[in-house]
Write a protein that holds these residues in place. Sequence first.
Motif, PDB file in Angstrom:
ATOM      1  N   MET A   1       8.840  12.027   5.180  1.00 45.96           N
ATOM      2  CA  MET A   1       9.314  10.706   4.744  1.00 45.96           C
ATOM      3  C   MET A   1       9.928  11.221   3.304  1.00 45.96           C
ATOM      4  SD  MET A   1       8.966   8.131   6.691  1.00 45.96           S
ATOM      5  CE  MET A   1       8.326   7.873   8.051  1.00 45.96           C
ATOM      6  N   SER A   2      10.902  10.254   3.275  1.00 49.41           N
ATOM      7  CA  SER A   2      11.865  10.638   1.204  1.00 49.41           C
ATOM      8  C   SER A   2      11.014   9.585   0.568  1.00 49.41           C
ATOM      9  CB  SER A   2      13.413  10.401   2.354  1.00 49.41           C
ATOM     10  OG  SER A   2      14.408   9.990   0.745  1.00 49.41           O
ATOM     11  N   ILE A 147       7.933  -5.193  -1.018  1.00 49.61           N
ATOM     12  CA  ILE A 147       7.855  -6.143  -1.753  1.00 49.61           C
ATOM     13  C   ILE A 147       6.333  -5.247  -3.110  1.00 49.61           C
ATOM     14  CG2 ILE A 147       6.587  -7.951  -3.173  1.00 49.61           C
ATOM     15  CD1 ILE A 147       7.387  -9.635  -0.328  1.00 49.61           C
ATOM     16  N   ILE A 148       5.937  -5.226  -4.245  1.00 45.94           N
ATOM     17  CA  ILE A 148       5.179  -4.369  -5.101  1.00 45.94           C
ATOM     18  C   ILE A 148       5.542  -5.555  -6.606  1.00 45.94           C
ATOM     19  CG2 ILE A 148       4.715  -2.443  -6.098  1.00 45.94           C
ATOM     20  CD1 ILE A 148       7.823  -1.483  -4.560  1.00 45.94           C
ATOM     21  N   VAL A 236       5.720   3.047  -8.493  1.00 52.33           N
ATOM     22  CA  VAL A 236       6.537   1.645  -7.654  1.00 52.33           C
ATOM     23  C   VAL A 236       7.613   2.619  -7.040  1.00 52.33           C
ATOM     24  CG1 VAL A 236       7.718  -0.208  -8.292  1.00 52.33           C
ATOM     25  CG2 VAL A 236       6.133   0.524  -9.919  1.00 52.33           C
ATOM     26  N   GLN A 237       7.549   3.657  -7.319  1.00 53.85           N
ATOM     27  CA  GLN A 237       9.107   4.503  -6.299  1.00 53.85           C
ATOM     28  C   GLN A 237       8.807   4.313  -5.019  1.00 53.85           C
ATOM     29  OE1 GLN A 237      11.173   7.629  -7.526  1.00 53.85           O
ATOM     30  NE2 GLN A 237      12.196   7.884  -5.891  1.00 53.85           N
ATOM     31  N   TYR A 238       7.716   5.230  -5.392  1.00 54.42           N
ATOM     32  CA  TYR A 238       6.897   5.859  -4.146  1.00 54.42           C
ATOM     33  C   TYR A 238       6.849   4.215  -3.318  1.00 54.42           C
ATOM     34  CZ  TYR A 238       2.919   7.209  -1.127  1.00 54.42           C
ATOM     35  OH  TYR A 238       2.246   7.295   0.227  1.00 54.42           O
ATOM     36  N   ASP A 242       9.960   5.057   1.937  1.00 60.09           N
ATOM     37  CA  ASP A 242       9.699   5.065   2.478  1.00 60.09           C
ATOM     38  C   ASP A 242       9.193   6.483   2.924  1.00 60.09           C
ATOM     39  OD1 ASP A 242      12.336   3.242   3.912  1.00 60.09           O
ATOM     40  OD2 ASP A 242      13.559   5.280   4.323  1.00 60.09           O
ATOM     41  N   ALA A 243       7.921   6.672   2.150  1.00 63.30           N
ATOM     42  CA  ALA A 243       7.830   8.100   1.780  1.00 63.30           C
ATOM     43  C   ALA A 243       5.919   6.871   1.943  1.00 63.30           C
ATOM     44  CB  ALA A 243       7.694   8.403   0.744  1.00 63.30           C
ATOM     45  N   SER A 244       6.180   5.494   1.873  1.00 57.72           N
ATOM     46  CA  SER A 244       5.188   4.965   1.976  1.00 57.72           C
ATOM     47  C   SER A 244       5.151   4.230   3.123  1.00 57.72           C
ATOM     48  CB  SER A 244       4.779   4.162   0.749  1.00 57.72           C
ATOM     49  OG  SER A 244       5.589   3.476   0.403  1.00 57.72           O
ATOM     50  N   SER A 245       5.768   4.991   3.645  1.00 59.15           N
ATOM     51  CA  SER A 245       5.988   3.201   5.158  1.00 59.15           C
ATOM     52  C   SER A 245       4.801   3.075   5.971  1.00 59.15           C
ATOM     53  CB  SER A 245       7.224   4.685   6.173  1.00 59.15           C
ATOM     54  OG  SER A 245       6.689   5.326   6.956  1.00 59.15           O
TER      55      SER A 245
END
Length: 269
Positions: A1-2, A147-148, A236-238, A242-245
């Motif tokens: 994942m990216s 959503i974060i 927050v980027q993570y 999609d890395a945290s999909s």
Amino acid sequence: MSFSLTGKTAIVTGSAAGIGLAIARHFLAKGANVMFADMDETRLGAECAEEAKAEGALRFFGGDLREKLTIANLLSATIDAFDRVDILVNASRKMQPSDPLNPDEDAVELMWQQNLMTSLRLSQMTAKRMILQAEKAGSSDGVIGSIINMSSIAARRTQPQLLGYSISCAAVEQMTRSLAVALAPQRIRVNAVSFGSVMSDSLHGAIKENPDYREAIASATPLGRIAAADELAETVQYLASDASSFMTGQIVTLDGGRALIDAANAPAH
């Protein structure tokens, strides 16, 4: 994942200064289209005006986000500029001392409106837009939005002088879990970052007034320092990528281990 944000469109509230500004700029540097949004129109314009002229991926929107019409206008401005919205970061927040014994100065209602209700209303409206654009695109699989929310370890600490702030943060965390379950069938993920001492504008001001405050915070933190705003932005980027999909409904703690010891006399920040 990216971890890539290239091609994605994000709304970041509270982005006129401090943590929100750091997140918005970080997203921009990572290839996202970013709508900077804040209640402080003057400061927001000063931060973004020149960059917006040179950077086509940046737009900014100022207005009182506690108002439903302003939120609707923010979404419309984002769609007009970028055609879609994929990420929402609710970084608009206020920290104000409370007096639990003085109803006129307890700050609960102010914290509730700005830290909780603004995030809730914007999340609801943004989720509807994410669902609509997925339907129009004929998308039937994969995550369609992230959503974060921003919280604080104050949600789990007992500090009467932060009554209003602590209550609002605890509510934000429960809102995050509830929305995560409600929006999971729609393929929208909802997570939050609960942070400790991050070099925000308010903390910087507190340290400037009292230089000993920095050491007091460091002593209360196992890692022995205050986090940079960019460290929070990377977390927050993570959550946005999609890395945290397969991650939703989680409260990610970023506090240098501070909540593990939770000294009763530790500084509020």
